[in-house]
Design a protein around this motif. Sequence first.
Motif, PDB file in Angstrom:
ATOM      1  N   CYS A 100      12.291  -3.097  32.516  1.00 24.02           N
ATOM      2  CA  CYS A 100      13.335  -4.043  32.438  1.00 24.02           C
ATOM      3  C   CYS A 100      13.534  -4.662  30.832  1.00 24.02           C
ATOM      4  O   CYS A 100      14.659  -4.934  30.330  1.00 24.02           O
ATOM      5  CB  CYS A 100      13.427  -5.048  33.344  1.00 24.02           C
ATOM      6  SG  CYS A 100      12.489  -6.252  33.321  1.00 24.02           S
ATOM      7  N   HIS A 101      12.371  -4.556  30.136  1.00 25.78           N
ATOM      8  CA  HIS A 101      12.445  -5.047  28.761  1.00 25.78           C
ATOM      9  C   HIS A 101      12.886  -4.272  27.610  1.00 25.78           C
ATOM     10  O   HIS A 101      12.677  -4.444  26.386  1.00 25.78           O
ATOM     11  CB  HIS A 101      11.183  -5.553  28.656  1.00 25.78           C
ATOM     12  CG  HIS A 101      10.605  -6.735  29.450  1.00 25.78           C
ATOM     13  ND1 HIS A 101      11.188  -7.968  29.790  1.00 25.78           N
ATOM     14  CD2 HIS A 101       9.861  -6.730  30.435  1.00 25.78           C
ATOM     15  CE1 HIS A 101      10.943  -8.685  30.699  1.00 25.78           C
ATOM     16  NE2 HIS A 101       9.849  -8.035  31.065  1.00 25.78           N
ATOM     17  N   ASN A 103      15.260  -3.271  26.035  1.00 22.23           N
ATOM     18  CA  ASN A 103      16.758  -3.678  25.767  1.00 22.23           C
ATOM     19  C   ASN A 103      17.515  -2.688  24.805  1.00 22.23           C
ATOM     20  O   ASN A 103      18.610  -2.680  24.717  1.00 22.23           O
ATOM     21  CB  ASN A 103      16.830  -4.810  25.277  1.00 22.23           C
ATOM     22  CG  ASN A 103      16.361  -5.846  26.416  1.00 22.23           C
ATOM     23  OD1 ASN A 103      16.595  -5.787  27.537  1.00 22.23           O
ATOM     24  ND2 ASN A 103      15.525  -7.130  25.978  1.00 22.23           N
ATOM     25  N   ILE A 140      17.936   0.306  33.490  1.00 24.81           N
ATOM     26  CA  ILE A 140      17.647  -0.796  32.716  1.00 24.81           C
ATOM     27  C   ILE A 140      18.262  -2.317  33.958  1.00 24.81           C
ATOM     28  O   ILE A 140      17.266  -2.935  34.271  1.00 24.81           O
ATOM     29  CB  ILE A 140      17.987  -1.224  31.368  1.00 24.81           C
ATOM     30  CG1 ILE A 140      17.388  -0.201  30.354  1.00 24.81           C
ATOM     31  CG2 ILE A 140      17.825  -2.498  31.021  1.00 24.81           C
ATOM     32  CD1 ILE A 140      15.967  -0.213  30.414  1.00 24.81           C
ATOM     33  N   THR A 141      19.387  -2.009  34.242  1.00 23.40           N
ATOM     34  CA  THR A 141      20.085  -3.150  35.023  1.00 23.40           C
ATOM     35  C   THR A 141      19.240  -3.039  36.366  1.00 23.40           C
ATOM     36  O   THR A 141      19.142  -4.254  36.725  1.00 23.40           O
ATOM     37  CB  THR A 141      21.676  -2.619  35.216  1.00 23.40           C
ATOM     38  OG1 THR A 141      22.240  -2.623  33.820  1.00 23.40           O
ATOM     39  CG2 THR A 141      22.204  -3.696  36.025  1.00 23.40           C
ATOM     40  N   LYS A 144      16.002  -4.661  36.038  1.00 25.45           N
ATOM     41  CA  LYS A 144      16.174  -6.244  35.696  1.00 25.45           C
ATOM     42  C   LYS A 144      16.644  -6.862  37.340  1.00 25.45           C
ATOM     43  O   LYS A 144      15.791  -7.979  37.475  1.00 25.45           O
ATOM     44  CB  LYS A 144      17.213  -6.600  34.865  1.00 25.45           C
ATOM     45  CG  LYS A 144      16.858  -6.300  33.358  1.00 25.45           C
ATOM     46  CD  LYS A 144      18.038  -6.552  32.476  1.00 25.45           C
ATOM     47  CE  LYS A 144      17.663  -6.314  30.982  1.00 25.45           C
ATOM     48  NZ  LYS A 144      18.438  -6.552  30.077  1.00 25.45           N
ATOM     49  N   HIS A 145      17.127  -6.331  37.937  1.00 25.77           N
ATOM     50  CA  HIS A 145      17.526  -6.527  39.267  1.00 25.77           C
ATOM     51  C   HIS A 145      16.115  -6.720  40.138  1.00 25.77           C
ATOM     52  O   HIS A 145      15.928  -7.713  40.859  1.00 25.77           O
ATOM     53  CB  HIS A 145      18.499  -5.764  39.823  1.00 25.77           C
ATOM     54  CG  HIS A 145      19.022  -6.271  41.176  1.00 25.77           C
ATOM     55  ND1 HIS A 145      19.345  -7.149  41.889  1.00 25.77           N
ATOM     56  CD2 HIS A 145      18.098  -5.417  42.620  1.00 25.77           C
ATOM     57  CE1 HIS A 145      19.392  -7.443  43.127  1.00 25.77           C
ATOM     58  NE2 HIS A 145      18.868  -6.281  43.649  1.00 25.77           N
ATOM     59  N   ASN A 147      13.283  -7.111  39.051  1.00 27.84           N
ATOM     60  CA  ASN A 147      12.469  -8.081  38.279  1.00 27.84           C
ATOM     61  C   ASN A 147      12.927  -9.414  38.970  1.00 27.84           C
ATOM     62  O   ASN A 147      11.912 -10.175  39.213  1.00 27.84           O
ATOM     63  CB  ASN A 147      12.472  -7.821  36.907  1.00 27.84           C
ATOM     64  CG  ASN A 147      11.539  -8.780  36.261  1.00 27.84           C
ATOM     65  OD1 ASN A 147      10.096  -9.147  36.485  1.00 27.84           O
ATOM     66  ND2 ASN A 147      11.964  -9.595  35.139  1.00 27.84           N
ATOM     67  N   SER A 148      14.181  -9.400  38.825  1.00 29.07           N
ATOM     68  CA  SER A 148      14.726 -10.940  39.446  1.00 29.07           C
ATOM     69  C   SER A 148      14.277 -11.199  40.840  1.00 29.07           C
ATOM     70  O   SER A 148      13.807 -12.435  41.264  1.00 29.07           O
ATOM     71  CB  SER A 148      16.141 -11.167  38.893  1.00 29.07           C
ATOM     72  OG  SER A 148      16.833 -10.204  39.736  1.00 29.07           O
TER      73      SER A 148
END
Length: 165
Positions: A100-101, A103, A140-141, A144-145, A147-148
């Motif tokens: 997820c990092h 970018n 990536i999105t 990130k989901h 990860n959160s």
Amino acid sequence: MPKESLKDKLDGDELDLGLNNLSTVPVKELSLLPKARRLDLSCNTITTLPDAFCDLTHLVKIDFSKNQLTELPVRFGALSNLEHLDLLGNQLTILPISFCHLNKLKWLDLKDNPLKEDLKKAAGDCLDEKQCKTCAKNVITYMKHINSELERRKQKELQKKRGKY
């Protein structure tokens, strides 16, 4: 692989180590070649990457297609300059959360991997340039989901522990 032979294979900022029967990545030698920003390791027999591979932050393009990678290092997201990643035809089922990092990642191919269903759905087909760009953005999105969600669970656990004391 001796450093001299690696330097001989360097063409501008591109280092082609494809079709070399490599089962391991010569990370130490690669770290001595910061000019090599585009790395082709396609069509080898690489199954794992050492954690130290994640220190090669100068890389902007990596081709791992047609290897036998079963996983990527936990710190893979440390490759902060990575823009183009080809993982076609490996044995990956999941990606590390640190993904997820990434970018700057603009292009990703995960075709022909036994991906878990949610990740496969996020990745899509990647049959052309546009779909590979969409794949990068969606994965990536998705990561990130994930990860959160993990962070939220950790926070809840911490709150529960604090409540007990």
